[in-house]
Design an enzyme around this catalytic site. Structure first.
Site, PDB file in Angstrom:
ATOM      1  N   CYS A   2     -14.711 -14.348 -39.652  1.00  8.75           N
ATOM      2  CA  CYS A   2     -15.031 -15.543 -39.953  1.00  8.75           C
ATOM      3  C   CYS A   2     -15.323 -16.629 -38.520  1.00  8.75           C
ATOM      4  O   CYS A   2     -14.967 -16.347 -38.019  1.00  8.75           O
ATOM      5  CB  CYS A   2     -14.430 -16.251 -41.310  1.00  8.75           C
ATOM      6  SG  CYS A   2     -14.090 -15.223 -41.989  1.00  8.75           S
ATOM      7  N   GLY A  28     -20.621 -15.159 -39.639  1.00  7.61           N
ATOM      8  CA  GLY A  28     -20.499 -14.815 -41.037  1.00  7.61           C
ATOM      9  C   GLY A  28     -21.466 -15.395 -41.863  1.00  7.61           C
ATOM     10  O   GLY A  28     -22.487 -16.604 -41.320  1.00  7.61           O
ATOM     11  N   ASN A 100      -9.393 -18.263 -40.370  1.00  7.68           N
ATOM     12  CA  ASN A 100     -10.216 -16.992 -40.010  1.00  7.68           C
ATOM     13  C   ASN A 100      -9.033 -16.498 -39.423  1.00  7.68           C
ATOM     14  O   ASN A 100      -8.200 -16.221 -38.239  1.00  7.68           O
ATOM     15  CB  ASN A 100     -10.769 -17.608 -38.609  1.00  7.68           C
ATOM     16  CG  ASN A 100     -11.822 -16.147 -37.624  1.00  7.68           C
ATOM     17  OD1 ASN A 100     -11.786 -15.314 -38.553  1.00  7.68           O
ATOM     18  ND2 ASN A 100     -11.718 -16.474 -36.706  1.00  7.68           N
ATOM     19  N   GLY A 101      -9.164 -14.975 -40.370  1.00  5.54           N
ATOM     20  CA  GLY A 101      -8.031 -14.364 -39.673  1.00  5.54           C
ATOM     21  C   GLY A 101      -7.985 -13.356 -40.302  1.00  5.54           C
ATOM     22  O   GLY A 101      -8.078 -13.574 -41.941  1.00  5.54           O
ATOM     23  N   TYR A 258     -18.221  -7.479 -29.314  1.00  2.98           N
ATOM     24  CA  TYR A 258     -19.113  -6.930 -30.322  1.00  2.98           C
ATOM     25  C   TYR A 258     -19.219  -8.819 -30.922  1.00  2.98           C
ATOM     26  O   TYR A 258     -20.720  -9.198 -31.098  1.00  2.98           O
ATOM     27  CB  TYR A 258     -19.136  -6.391 -30.959  1.00  2.98           C
ATOM     28  CG  TYR A 258     -20.129  -6.483 -32.707  1.00  2.98           C
ATOM     29  CD1 TYR A 258     -21.556  -6.215 -32.344  1.00  2.98           C
ATOM     30  CD2 TYR A 258     -19.461  -7.529 -33.907  1.00  2.98           C
ATOM     31  CE1 TYR A 258     -22.579  -6.266 -33.765  1.00  2.98           C
ATOM     32  CE2 TYR A 258     -20.624  -7.631 -35.028  1.00  2.98           C
ATOM     33  CZ  TYR A 258     -21.588  -7.224 -34.992  1.00  2.98           C
ATOM     34  OH  TYR A 258     -22.383  -7.643 -36.119  1.00  2.98           O
ATOM     35  N   THR A 304     -26.478  -7.596 -29.189  1.00  2.00           N
ATOM     36  CA  THR A 304     -25.029  -7.962 -28.690  1.00  2.00           C
ATOM     37  C   THR A 304     -24.986  -6.835 -27.595  1.00  2.00           C
ATOM     38  O   THR A 304     -23.771  -6.685 -26.917  1.00  2.00           O
ATOM     39  CB  THR A 304     -23.938  -7.317 -29.955  1.00  2.00           C
ATOM     40  OG1 THR A 304     -24.569  -6.354 -29.978  1.00  2.00           O
ATOM     41  CG2 THR A 304     -23.565  -8.582 -30.897  1.00  2.00           C
ATOM     42  N   ASP A 366     -25.242   0.785 -26.976  1.00  2.00           N
ATOM     43  CA  ASP A 366     -24.904   0.191 -27.974  1.00  2.00           C
ATOM     44  C   ASP A 366     -23.655  -0.405 -28.270  1.00  2.00           C
ATOM     45  O   ASP A 366     -22.385  -0.199 -26.946  1.00  2.00           O
ATOM     46  CB  ASP A 366     -24.706   1.234 -29.622  1.00  2.00           C
ATOM     47  CG  ASP A 366     -25.242   0.209 -30.548  1.00  2.00           C
ATOM     48  OD1 ASP A 366     -25.251  -1.173 -30.637  1.00  2.00           O
ATOM     49  OD2 ASP A 366     -25.455   0.624 -32.428  1.00  2.00           O
ATOM     50  N   ASP A 367     -22.850  -2.104 -28.500  1.00  2.00           N
ATOM     51  CA  ASP A 367     -21.644  -1.919 -28.344  1.00  2.00           C
ATOM     52  C   ASP A 367     -20.636  -0.966 -29.588  1.00  2.00           C
ATOM     53  O   ASP A 367     -19.251  -1.203 -28.503  1.00  2.00           O
ATOM     54  CB  ASP A 367     -21.380  -3.640 -29.041  1.00  2.00           C
ATOM     55  CG  ASP A 367     -21.845  -3.953 -30.291  1.00  2.00           C
ATOM     56  OD1 ASP A 367     -21.192  -2.845 -31.733  1.00  2.00           O
ATOM     57  OD2 ASP A 367     -23.428  -3.975 -30.722  1.00  2.00           O
TER      58      ASP A 367
END
Length: 491
Positions: A2, A28, A100-101, A258, A304, A366-367
């Site tokens: 988030c 998000g 966030n978490g 990322y 990314t 790619d990441d």
């Protein structure tokens, strides 16, 4: 997964909260909400992108010079409007929170709250945090003076530190008191802050998941909240800070791999520079593994991986090309709500460029490789456009374990590296060669520069070393089953 922001200003704050959410939209895309206050709360929220939810008319309804906002991809709870943050409660005085978490021990906390005859209005772990904070702030004599209130606040948050297991960066607002921000004692999820000095000598403050909006809004970055730190900006604009409790510092490595925007600086580490180093380290490992094998072109799986692919190509002395064009108007497939949507959107958003691919040995950077289906689709598209050989490299080590700290890395049943060997993964992807980043090289890429005090970031999804939550095999199965239940309820 988030994005959160809280702003204390000497002007109405709603428009700047909106701008901040636009800069945090990558964190998000399912829902967003804003809440402001003067002597009452004003709130608007909805499902979808920030620009779809808010407009000039409804933003004008958000009055007040203090506010918080949230943009959401759910890793806990459901997918309905009742799960959209910020959340608020009327006692004491009115307190709101954005989180966030992810709390590992949310089920136990929810049971304890219900035993106290309290009602939970959602399946969000964030609501448990809000209720605990509100309860502790309402206990005892309510302090009117800012200094006494801050002392009371730190004790309340110490209680949260003692009761909760998991990750949480929080912005909160309390009517009549001010803006609150704090970070879990391990510092797993990021939280940065900044100042803006006004012509009249006053100071405005911002707290956010990333500093991506600071320049546009005129805020000077001041660094990060430390693990276990509490910050309070009083209604009069006075700033209070206290380190309540710090444990082993383990910020999430996936922010650097990322999730964060490359122009962010988290815990005094440049995300852009760390990704350059990831590509450089991975290229050196390629030369060690296949010293005589060189691709004709290096292309990223955008966006990314662009930075890492650029340094990878430079280290090899090979041409870098954006051989996959990404439609910027389609969301990130990683945070699409289910696998069917992710697979469908790969071809919608990525178009191979034949001139950069045909009759060439193509190396794709790619990441990460999570489920493998997106990577497989990319390899297939590049093969269809005439590549003679395809090599696939990941700037992240194999992801073998789910994340329980706020990144949507799913159960082990969905993780290709948890179930298949390197050769089996390569065969599934359809690549001629496959190389993962080594764990020690990823740690070096993140920790090499900056005064960050990071010994080793949280890499539980890679190395299985969970920093908190007592993640036993039984606990892991319970959490995996709950996640699957949440997903099936949502869709």
């Amino acid at each position: 997964m988030c994005g959160i922001v809280g702003i204390y200003s000497h002007e109405p704050v709603a428009a700047e909260l909106y701008d901040s959410l636009i800069h945090l939209q990558h964190r998000g895309q399912d829902a967003a909400g804003m809440l402001t206050c003067d002597e009452r709360f004003y709130s608007i929220h909805g499902l979808g992108l920030v620009r779809e939810i808010f407009n000039p008319e409804n933003i004008q309804q958000l009055k007040g010079n203090i506010g918080i906002a949230h943009t959401r991809y759910p890793t806990a709870g459901g997918y309905t409007e009742s799960e959209i943050q910020p959340l608020w409660i009327g006692n004491p005085r009115g307190i709101a929170l954005a989180h966030n978490g992810n709390l590992v021990n949310y089920p136990e906390l929810a049971d304890e709250i219900r035993k106290q005859h309290r009602h939970l209005n959602s399946s969000l772990d964030s609501e448990a945090l809000l209720l605990m904070l509100a309860d502790k702030l309402s206990n005892g004599e309510f302090a009117e003076e800012d200094e006494k209130f801050f002392s009371h606040l730190c004790k309340a948050i110490q209680y949260i530190f003692n009761k909760t297991q998991g990750s949480y960066s929080i912005v909160s607002v309390m009517i009549g008191k001010g803006l609150i921000a704090f970070r879990d004692p391990h510092g797993i999820r990021p939280l940065v802050w900044g100042e803006r000095h006004n012509a009249d000598g006053t100071t405005d403050y911002i707290f956010a998941s990333e500093n991506t909006a600071f320049y546009a809004l005129g805020f000077e970055p001041k660094g990060d909240l430390q693990p276990g730190e509490v910050v309070f900006v009083s209604k009069s604009g006075k700033l209070f800070r206290q380190l309540v409790e710090a444990r082993e510092f383990r910020p999430c490595v996936f922010e650097y791999v990322y999730f964060a925007r490359p122009d962010s600086t988290l815990d005094n580490v440049s995300v852009y520079r760390s990704r350059l180093r990831m590509g450089q380290n991975l290229a050196r490992a390629w030369k060690e593994t296949w010293p005589g094998l060189m691709p004709d072109v290096v292309i990223p799986a955008p966006f990314t991986a662009n930075t890492a692919a650029l340094s990878f190509a430079h280290e090899l002395g090979v041409r870098y090309s954006e051989g996959l064009y990404k439609n910027p108007f389609i969301g990130r497939t990683f945070i699409m709500p289910n696998q069917k949507a992710r697979a469908r959107n790969v071809r919608y958003k990525l178009t191979p460029q034949r001139t950069e691919i045909e009759n060439k040995k193509v190396l794709i950077v790619d990441d990460s490789i999570v489920r493998g289906t997106t990577s497989r689709e990319i390899v297939k598209m590049v093969r269809e456009f005439g590549a003679t050989e395809i090599y696939f490299v990941s700037t992240s080590p194999p992801i073998k374990n789910p994340c329980f700290y706020g990144i949507d890395i799913p159960s082990r049943a969905e993780l290709i590296a948890a179930n298949d060997s390197l050769d089996e993964i390569r065969e599934f992807l359809g690549a001629d060669k496959l190389l993962y980043q080594r764990e020690e090289d990823l740690v070096e890429a993140v920790t090499r520069r900056g005064e960050h005090h990071i010994q080793r970031p949280c890499m539980a999804c890679m190395d299985g070393k969970y920093i908190c939550g007592n993640i036993t095999e039984r606990k892991m199965r319970e959490l995996e089953e709950k996640r699957e239940t949440d997903r099936s309820d949502g869709f």
